[in-house]
Structure formats: structure tokens, C-alpha cells
Design a protein around this motif. Structure first.
Motif, PDB file in Angstrom:
ATOM      1  N   SER A  12     -72.605  40.689 -10.825  1.00 47.19           N
ATOM      2  CA  SER A  12     -73.819  40.555 -10.007  1.00 47.19           C
ATOM      3  C   SER A  12     -73.851  41.662  -8.976  1.00 47.19           C
ATOM      4  O   SER A  12     -72.817  42.193  -8.574  1.00 47.19           O
ATOM      5  CB  SER A  12     -73.828  39.222  -9.262  1.00 47.19           C
ATOM      6  OG  SER A  12     -73.421  38.187 -10.087  1.00 47.19           O
ATOM      7  N   ASP A  14     -76.185  42.891  -5.244  1.00 49.07           N
ATOM      8  CA  ASP A  14     -77.030  42.384  -4.152  1.00 49.07           C
ATOM      9  C   ASP A  14     -76.690  40.945  -3.792  1.00 49.07           C
ATOM     10  O   ASP A  14     -77.561  40.056  -3.841  1.00 49.07           O
ATOM     11  CB  ASP A  14     -78.523  42.498  -4.527  1.00 49.07           C
ATOM     12  CG  ASP A  14     -78.996  43.937  -4.540  1.00 49.07           C
ATOM     13  OD1 ASP A  14     -78.276  44.784  -3.988  1.00 49.07           O
ATOM     14  OD2 ASP A  14     -80.070  44.207  -5.101  1.00 49.07           O
ATOM     15  N   SER A  15     -75.425  40.719  -3.483  1.00 49.08           N
ATOM     16  CA  SER A  15     -74.942  39.388  -3.068  1.00 49.08           C
ATOM     17  C   SER A  15     -75.355  38.298  -4.052  1.00 49.08           C
ATOM     18  O   SER A  15     -75.787  37.217  -3.655  1.00 49.08           O
ATOM     19  CB  SER A  15     -75.454  39.024  -1.673  1.00 49.08           C
ATOM     20  OG  SER A  15     -75.396  40.116  -0.817  1.00 49.08           O
ATOM     21  N   GLY A  16     -75.256  38.605  -5.340  1.00 53.96           N
ATOM     22  CA  GLY A  16     -75.518  37.580  -6.362  1.00 53.96           C
ATOM     23  C   GLY A  16     -76.981  37.424  -6.726  1.00 53.96           C
ATOM     24  O   GLY A  16     -77.324  36.555  -7.514  1.00 53.96           O
ATOM     25  N   ARG A  17     -77.850  38.255  -6.153  1.00 56.13           N
ATOM     26  CA  ARG A  17     -79.282  38.106  -6.479  1.00 56.13           C
ATOM     27  C   ARG A  17     -79.610  38.712  -7.850  1.00 56.13           C
ATOM     28  O   ARG A  17     -80.506  38.242  -8.529  1.00 56.13           O
ATOM     29  CB  ARG A  17     -80.153  38.741  -5.392  1.00 56.13           C
ATOM     30  CG  ARG A  17     -80.367  37.816  -4.196  1.00 56.13           C
ATOM     31  CD  ARG A  17     -81.485  38.330  -3.306  1.00 56.13           C
ATOM     32  NE  ARG A  17     -81.112  39.572  -2.652  1.00 56.13           N
ATOM     33  CZ  ARG A  17     -80.464  39.634  -1.493  1.00 56.13           C
ATOM     34  NH1 ARG A  17     -80.135  38.534  -0.858  1.00 56.13           N
ATOM     35  NH2 ARG A  17     -80.145  40.792  -0.967  1.00 56.13           N
ATOM     36  N   VAL A  18     -78.862  39.782  -8.238  1.00 59.17           N
ATOM     37  CA  VAL A  18     -79.111  40.415  -9.543  1.00 59.17           C
ATOM     38  C   VAL A  18     -77.936  40.130 -10.470  1.00 59.17           C
ATOM     39  O   VAL A  18     -76.802  40.482 -10.151  1.00 59.17           O
ATOM     40  CB  VAL A  18     -79.254  41.958  -9.385  1.00 59.17           C
ATOM     41  CG1 VAL A  18     -79.452  42.626 -10.741  1.00 59.17           C
ATOM     42  CG2 VAL A  18     -80.386  42.305  -8.445  1.00 59.17           C
ATOM     43  N   HIS A  19     -78.208  39.455 -11.591  1.00 58.43           N
ATOM     44  CA  HIS A  19     -77.153  39.197 -12.570  1.00 58.43           C
ATOM     45  C   HIS A  19     -77.255  40.229 -13.684  1.00 58.43           C
ATOM     46  O   HIS A  19     -77.930  40.005 -14.677  1.00 58.43           O
ATOM     47  CB  HIS A  19     -77.280  37.789 -13.146  1.00 58.43           C
ATOM     48  CG  HIS A  19     -77.176  36.726 -12.099  1.00 58.43           C
ATOM     49  ND1 HIS A  19     -75.982  36.411 -11.508  1.00 58.43           N
ATOM     50  CD2 HIS A  19     -78.114  35.943 -11.521  1.00 58.43           C
ATOM     51  CE1 HIS A  19     -76.194  35.462 -10.609  1.00 58.43           C
ATOM     52  NE2 HIS A  19     -77.486  35.170 -10.588  1.00 58.43           N
ATOM     53  N   ASP A  22     -74.480  38.629 -17.534  1.00 58.76           N
ATOM     54  CA  ASP A  22     -74.619  37.210 -17.261  1.00 58.76           C
ATOM     55  C   ASP A  22     -73.855  36.339 -18.269  1.00 58.76           C
ATOM     56  O   ASP A  22     -74.428  35.480 -18.918  1.00 58.76           O
ATOM     57  CB  ASP A  22     -76.119  36.882 -17.282  1.00 58.76           C
ATOM     58  CG  ASP A  22     -76.437  35.598 -16.536  1.00 58.76           C
ATOM     59  OD1 ASP A  22     -75.546  35.071 -15.850  1.00 58.76           O
ATOM     60  OD2 ASP A  22     -77.578  35.124 -16.678  1.00 58.76           O
ATOM     61  N   THR A  58     -67.594  40.572 -11.470  1.00 58.93           N
ATOM     62  CA  THR A  58     -67.670  39.443 -10.545  1.00 58.93           C
ATOM     63  C   THR A  58     -66.737  38.337 -11.038  1.00 58.93           C
ATOM     64  O   THR A  58     -66.045  37.692 -10.257  1.00 58.93           O
ATOM     65  CB  THR A  58     -69.130  38.934 -10.447  1.00 58.93           C
ATOM     66  OG1 THR A  58     -69.958  40.047 -10.111  1.00 58.93           O
ATOM     67  CG2 THR A  58     -69.278  37.839  -9.410  1.00 58.93           C
TER      68      THR A  58
END
Ligand code: ATP
Length: 339
Positions: A12, A14-19, A22, A58
Motif C-alpha cells: 500500500s 499513502d498510509s494504506g489509501r492506495v492498494h 492487493d 506491506t
């Protein structure tokens, strides 16, 4: 051992905003040429960079030759990579750029030069060894980067659209060379592209990615003939697979399997096509029109080879058919193959 494996890989931004990745699982065979294919932004480059060690996952693991390498720096992974954005040393000659990794490894000068010459000649840049990068075209620079990767006799090659700066003709010949070279040295190769003809021509298997996930992995013929879902069915093939709604299913068939009814023998499904437009491409007739399987008119494309001489005119209605064995059925809700 030079297999590459990724397990439950996630990345991820952007602090988990974009995966970007996945949950990907895949494993190459020894010496396999695996192509990662998918539309822009599907995560191909991120996956390759994570395998190379340029990105930290991640979660999940990367294995090379059966060993977990997650957390190891790129140079500890025994891989060679060529990326879209490669860096050449601007003040060094082409020759010095190509042999640079060999100098660092203490390979004797004569051997270095021989390897540089062989790689450069293979890639058609043998006459440019004395030049500096700024005296080269974009395509030539790309081939220098490729030559620099080749001289290290890697057991694993990671290539991210390495031919993207070459013109169409050179691209085809460089593609053949690359494939032959890979077969000669038996290096496991993972090759990223968004060009499906490149993927079909190069890959032992193709992994089709979308939105950070593998939609299907298989030999080119499987991906083409037996797509796992409607994404793969329409992403692969030009023109793409026709999908006609019929109750709870989408009925899929390739344009080349939809032919005037008199050209289809044996068990078949017929429908009347309202012909709206025709194009001639490479000797084939592409017939654009609509069919109705009971759920309203749906646009379809038929691709007729030159051997099919049936007269077809824009504005007319003509009975077409698809051999039963060529039909593929997908769930209208999930898009997944139903059989
Ligand atoms: P293309 O074919 O256009 O090169 P791609 O399939 O290689 O695309 P990636 O570059 O892997 O796609 O990107 C996957 C997703 O992750 C995209 O949505 C992209 O915007 C995002 N992404 C990639 N790198 C970063 C980053 N460093 N920070 C934030 N988002 C990123």
C-alpha cells in the motif's frame, strides 16, 4: 535454483489509501518466461519493484530460488533488472556503462570487454561502444541498459517494458533476440508489459493483473480461449470477446468465431445480425452490428477471414452462427466463468 515466488503479497501507499498490490500469489517455474500484463495503474511495476527489493512489501513474502529474500537489499537477490526509467552514467562511454557491474564484481578486463561486445552486438549497438549516453537515441540508451543487465549472466531477469522506446520494427526483432537469449541462458524472466501482442508472443505464461490482483495466470492459449472472467475476456483480444446478455449469464464468443451461418457446420447457435458498419483490416472483414438473444439488441463484432466470401452489406440482416464449442458463459453479476 532461480525460481521466483510471491506469497500473499500486499503493498500500500499513502498510509494504506492506495492498494497497489492487493494479495498476490504467484510462482514461476525454473527458467520460465512469465509476463505480467494489465492496464495502466494495475500494479505491474510495483509488483516487479517489490520482487527486486526496491520496494518493501506491506505484508507477504518474496522468495528467490526457494529462499525468502523479503527485507534483503536488491544486490543480495542475484537478479538483473531493466526498468522503464533506467540510469546510465552520463560521463562514461557505452562500453564502460555496460561493464560497470562486472568491474564491481572483479571480472578481469579481457573477459569484461568480450562480454560487453557480445551483449552489444546482440542488441545492435556494437558500433556505439565508444559513445557517451547523450550521443544516443532513447532506444539506443534502453539497449545499453539491457546490455548492462545481460553481461551479469543473471539467473533471474526482471524487465519492465524494456522495449518501450524502440520503434515497431526494432521492437519485434529485439523481442525475438531477447526470447532467444533467455532460452539460451535459461534465466527465469519476469517481464512487465501492457502490450498484449508482446505478452502473447513472449510469455510461457501470462499473469493478467487488474487493480492489484491476479485475475488469471496461464499459457497464452488458455488466457485467450478460456478467460476466467469478463475482464480477461475483454482485455485480451483485438477486437475483444463479444459478450451478449441472456438472462443471468453473459454469452461470450470471439469475433473470429461469429461467421455467416452457411460457414458454420455442426452444432451451433444462430442469431440474426443487423449489419451497421464494415472495415477491412489485414485482409479480414470486420463486421459491426447488433444481435438480440431476447434481452434487447447488443453490439457485436464478427471477424471474417478472406476465405469467407459471403456477400454482406451494411444495412442488411444476415444470419450468423457460433459453433457451440466456442461459446463461453459468464455470470452477469460477478463476471466469473460459470463453467
Ligand atoms: P503503468 O502501466 O502505467 O506503468 P502499473 O501497472 O505499472 O502502471 P504501478 O506503477 O505499479 O502500475 O501503480 C499501481 C498503483 O499504485 C497506481 O494506482 C499508482 O498510482 C500507485 N502508486 C505507485 N507508486 C506509488 C507511490 N510511490 N506512491 C503512491 N502511489 C503509488
Amino acid at each position: 535454483m532461480s525460481t521466483v515466488e510471491v506469497k500473499e503479497l500486499r503493498k500500500s501507499f499513502d498510509s494504506g489509501r492506495v492498494h497497489a498490490i492487493d494479495g498476490v500469489d504467484l510462482a514461476t517455474g525454473e527458467g520460465e518466461y512469465l509476463v505480467l500484463l494489465g492496464p495502466s495503474g494495475c500494479g505491474k511495476t510495483t509488483l516487479l519493484r517489490t520482487i527486486a527489493g526496491l520496494e518493501e512489501p506491506t505484508s507477504g513474502d518474496v522468495l528467490i530460488g526457494g529462499q525468502v529474500v523479503t527485507g534483503l537489499p536488491p544486490r543480495a537477490r542475484r537478479i538483473a533488472m531493466v526498468f522503464q526509467s533506467y540510469a546510465l552514467y552520463p560521463h562514461k562511454t557505452v562500453q564502460a556503462n555496460i561493464v560497470f557491474p562486472l568491474r564491481a564484481e572483479g571480472v578481469p578486463p579481457r573477459e569484461r570487454e568480450e562480454k560487453a561486445r557480445t551483449a552489444a552486438e546482440m542488441l545492435g549497438i556494437g558500433h556505439l561502444l565508444a559513445r557517451k549516453p547523450r550521443q544516443l537515441s532513447g532506444g539506443e540508451r534502453q539497449r545499453v541498459a539491457l546490455a548492462r543487465a545481460l553481461v551479469r549472466d543473471p539467473t533471474v531477469f526482471l524487465l519492465d517494458e524494456p522495449l518501450s522506446n524502440l520503434d515497431a520494427k526494432l521492437r519485434t526483432s529485439a523481442r525475438d533476440e531477447l526470447k532467444r537469449f533467455q532460452q539460451d541462458i535459461g534465466a527465469t524472466t519476469i517481464y512487465v508489459t501492457h502490450d498484449q501482442s508482446e505478452a502473447m508472443g513472449l510469455g510461457d505464461r501470462i499473469a493478467v493483473l487488474s487493480a492489484g490482483r491476479v485475475r488469471q495466470i496461464g499459457a497464452p492459449v488458455e488466457i485467450y480461449d478460456d478467460p476466467a472472467d469478463t475482464f480477461v475476456a475483454t482485455f485480451i483480444g483485438s477486437p475483444p470477446m463479444n459478450l451478449v446478455p441472456h438472462g443471468d449469464v453473459l454469452v461470450g464468443f470471439r469475433p473470429e468465431h461469429l461467421l455467416p451461418v452457411e460457414n458454420v457446420a455442426g452444432e451451433r447457435v444462430t442469431a440474426t445480425l443487423e449489419v451497421q458498419r464494415m472495415e477491412y483490416l489485414s485482409g479480414d472483414r470486420h463486421v459491426y452490428g447488433t444481435v438480440d438473444l431476447g434481452d434487447g439488441p447488443c453490439r457485436v463484432i464478427a471477424r471474417l477471414p478472406a476465405t469467407v466470401e459471403t456477400p454482406i452489406a451494411v444495412g442488411e440482416r444476415h444470419d450468423f452462427a457460433v459453433p457451440g464449442a466456442r461459446l463461453r458463459f459468464f455470470d452477469a453479476g460477478s463476471g466469473l466463468r460459470t463453467e
